[in-house]
Scaffold this motif. Structure first.
Motif, PDB file in Angstrom:
ATOM      1  N   LEU A  87       0.829  -1.206   0.000  1.00  0.00           N
ATOM      2  CA  LEU A  87       0.000   0.000   0.000  1.00  0.00           C
ATOM      3  C   LEU A  87       0.864   1.257   0.000  1.00  0.00           C
ATOM      4  CD1 LEU A  87      -2.852  -0.962   2.498  1.00  0.00           C
ATOM      5  CD2 LEU A  87      -3.105  -0.475   0.054  1.00  0.00           C
ATOM      6  N   GLU A  89      -5.672   5.705  -0.606  1.00  0.00           N
ATOM      7  CA  GLU A  89      -4.701   4.714  -0.148  1.00  0.00           C
ATOM      8  C   GLU A  89      -4.109   5.094   1.203  1.00  0.00           C
ATOM      9  OE1 GLU A  89      -4.233   1.774  -1.716  1.00  0.00           O
ATOM     10  OE2 GLU A  89      -5.851   2.513  -2.994  1.00  0.00           O
ATOM     11  N   ASN A 129      -3.926  -1.912   8.117  1.00  0.00           N
ATOM     12  CA  ASN A 129      -3.865  -0.557   8.630  1.00  0.00           C
ATOM     13  C   ASN A 129      -2.739  -0.497   9.655  1.00  0.00           C
ATOM     14  OD1 ASN A 129      -4.745   1.369  10.988  1.00  0.00           O
ATOM     15  ND2 ASN A 129      -5.769   2.131   9.145  1.00  0.00           N
ATOM     16  N   CYS A 170      -5.569   6.779   3.526  1.00  0.00           N
ATOM     17  CA  CYS A 170      -6.594   6.539   4.556  1.00  0.00           C
ATOM     18  C   CYS A 170      -6.651   5.065   4.934  1.00  0.00           C
ATOM     19  CB  CYS A 170      -7.958   7.024   4.078  1.00  0.00           C
ATOM     20  SG  CYS A 170      -8.176   8.809   4.221  1.00  0.00           S
ATOM     21  N   LYS A 171      -6.454   4.197   3.979  1.00  0.00           N
ATOM     22  CA  LYS A 171      -6.401   2.769   4.291  1.00  0.00           C
ATOM     23  C   LYS A 171      -5.303   2.478   5.304  1.00  0.00           C
ATOM     24  CE  LYS A 171      -7.999   1.179  -0.264  1.00  0.00           C
ATOM     25  NZ  LYS A 171      -7.592   0.441  -1.492  1.00  0.00           N
ATOM     26  N   GLU A 230      -5.937   5.864   8.696  1.00  0.00           N
ATOM     27  CA  GLU A 230      -7.143   6.229   9.438  1.00  0.00           C
ATOM     28  C   GLU A 230      -7.229   5.381  10.704  1.00  0.00           C
ATOM     29  OE1 GLU A 230     -11.926   6.978   8.793  1.00  0.00           O
ATOM     30  OE2 GLU A 230     -10.778   5.912   7.272  1.00  0.00           O
ATOM     31  N   ASN A 242     -10.261   2.936  11.311  1.00  0.00           N
ATOM     32  CA  ASN A 242     -10.682   2.237  10.099  1.00  0.00           C
ATOM     33  C   ASN A 242     -10.764   0.732  10.370  1.00  0.00           C
ATOM     34  OD1 ASN A 242     -11.127   1.235   7.542  1.00  0.00           O
ATOM     35  ND2 ASN A 242      -9.657   2.599   6.558  1.00  0.00           N
ATOM     36  N   SER A 267       0.679   4.050  -3.040  1.00  0.00           N
ATOM     37  CA  SER A 267       0.374   5.451  -2.755  1.00  0.00           C
ATOM     38  C   SER A 267       1.548   6.358  -3.091  1.00  0.00           C
ATOM     39  CB  SER A 267      -0.040   5.623  -1.285  1.00  0.00           C
ATOM     40  OG  SER A 267       0.955   5.145  -0.413  1.00  0.00           O
ATOM     41  N   ARG A 316     -10.483  12.927   2.212  1.00  0.00           N
ATOM     42  CA  ARG A 316     -11.115  11.725   1.654  1.00  0.00           C
ATOM     43  C   ARG A 316     -12.626  11.877   1.643  1.00  0.00           C
ATOM     44  NH1 ARG A 316     -11.806   6.887   4.391  1.00  0.00           N
ATOM     45  NH2 ARG A 316     -12.746   8.253   5.959  1.00  0.00           N
ATOM     46  N   ASN A 356     -12.654  -1.388   8.868  1.00  0.00           N
ATOM     47  CA  ASN A 356     -12.926  -2.164   7.657  1.00  0.00           C
ATOM     48  C   ASN A 356     -11.665  -2.461   6.846  1.00  0.00           C
ATOM     49  OD1 ASN A 356     -15.729  -2.164   8.115  1.00  0.00           O
ATOM     50  ND2 ASN A 356     -15.909  -0.114   7.226  1.00  0.00           N
ATOM     51  N   GLN A 357     -10.559  -1.773   7.185  1.00  0.00           N
ATOM     52  CA  GLN A 357      -9.320  -1.980   6.447  1.00  0.00           C
ATOM     53  C   GLN A 357      -8.393  -2.887   7.244  1.00  0.00           C
ATOM     54  OE1 GLN A 357      -8.285  -1.482   3.441  1.00  0.00           O
ATOM     55  NE2 GLN A 357      -6.308  -2.361   3.955  1.00  0.00           N
TER      56      GLN A 357
END
Length: 208
Positions: free
Chosen positions: A17, A59, A74, A61-62, A65, A68, A21, A123, A70-71
């Motif tokens: 990632l 990317e 991270n 934010c993945k 954040e 987060n 990015s 974002r 849901n990712q």
């Protein structure tokens, strides 16, 4: 027991990632450094800038954040696993609690948090953005490339130290990427200049 192999998969995905990015950051950096001329394709530059910012922010934010859930890959999620489950780490003999505390402090430094929050806000604006005035939107982005570089520096250090301490590996971070956007912009300008000169030549020939 949190296995070393599972941890390696997670850090490799974070590295992936980062690489993805960074490509878009690098393009934006080269666009900013490029000397514009009357032959520059401003519409193309605006289009590329908007899309680079869009993907870069998504990317980042993945990765950054903090809430987060849901990712999976991270950096804060991974850091919390290290910090809160240290006694269950299969590889705790390879990394100390003080190392983990240092990672935590680096990633939660005030300047990092400030940039991270800006990224998340941006974002959300991208998701809500529906008009077609790309130029105005790009020009009003309130995150600088230097601030983005701060996030990359902290993340590079985290990846490098983990790879070195836990996996005895040497991590190389390339400064350049395969897309040479500055060369592309220069070729477009050359082509536009040739086309412009050809139009002027034909016009002058008709006047003779």
């Amino acid at each position: 027991m949190i296995k070393k192999l599972d941890f390696e998969k997670e850090i490799d995905q974070i590295w992936l990632l980062y690489t993805k990015s960074y490509e878009y950051y690098y393009c934006l950096k080269k666009i900013a450094e490029h000397d514009k001329s009357k032959f520059s394709d401003i519409r193309f530059i605006s289009f590329i800038s908007y899309n680079c910012w869009y993907i870069l922010i998504i990317e980042l934010c993945k990765l950054f954040e903090q809430n987060n859930k849901n990712q999976h890959y991270n950096v804060y999620r991974l850091l919390n696993i290290l910090k809160n489950n240290y006694k269950n780490l299969e590889y705790k003999n390879l990394i100390s609690k003080s190392d983990i505390d240092q990672f935590y402090n680096n990633l939660n430094a005030l300047e990092v948090i400030n940039v991270r929050d800006k990224i998340v806000q941006l974002r959300n604006k991208f998701y809500a953005h529906t008009d077609r005035d790309v130029d105005i939107f790009v020009n009003n982005i309130r995150v600088t490339l230097n601030e983005v570089e701060l996030l990359f520096n902290v993340l590079r250090n985290f990846i490098y130290e983990i790879k070195s301490k836990v996996f005895d590996g040497h991590t190389i971070f390339e400064d350049k990427i395969f897309i040479q956007i500055d060369e592309i912009l220069a070729k477009i300008e050359t082509a536009n200049k040739i086309r412009h000169e050809e139009i002027i030549r034909k016009y002058n020939d008709k006047k003779l």
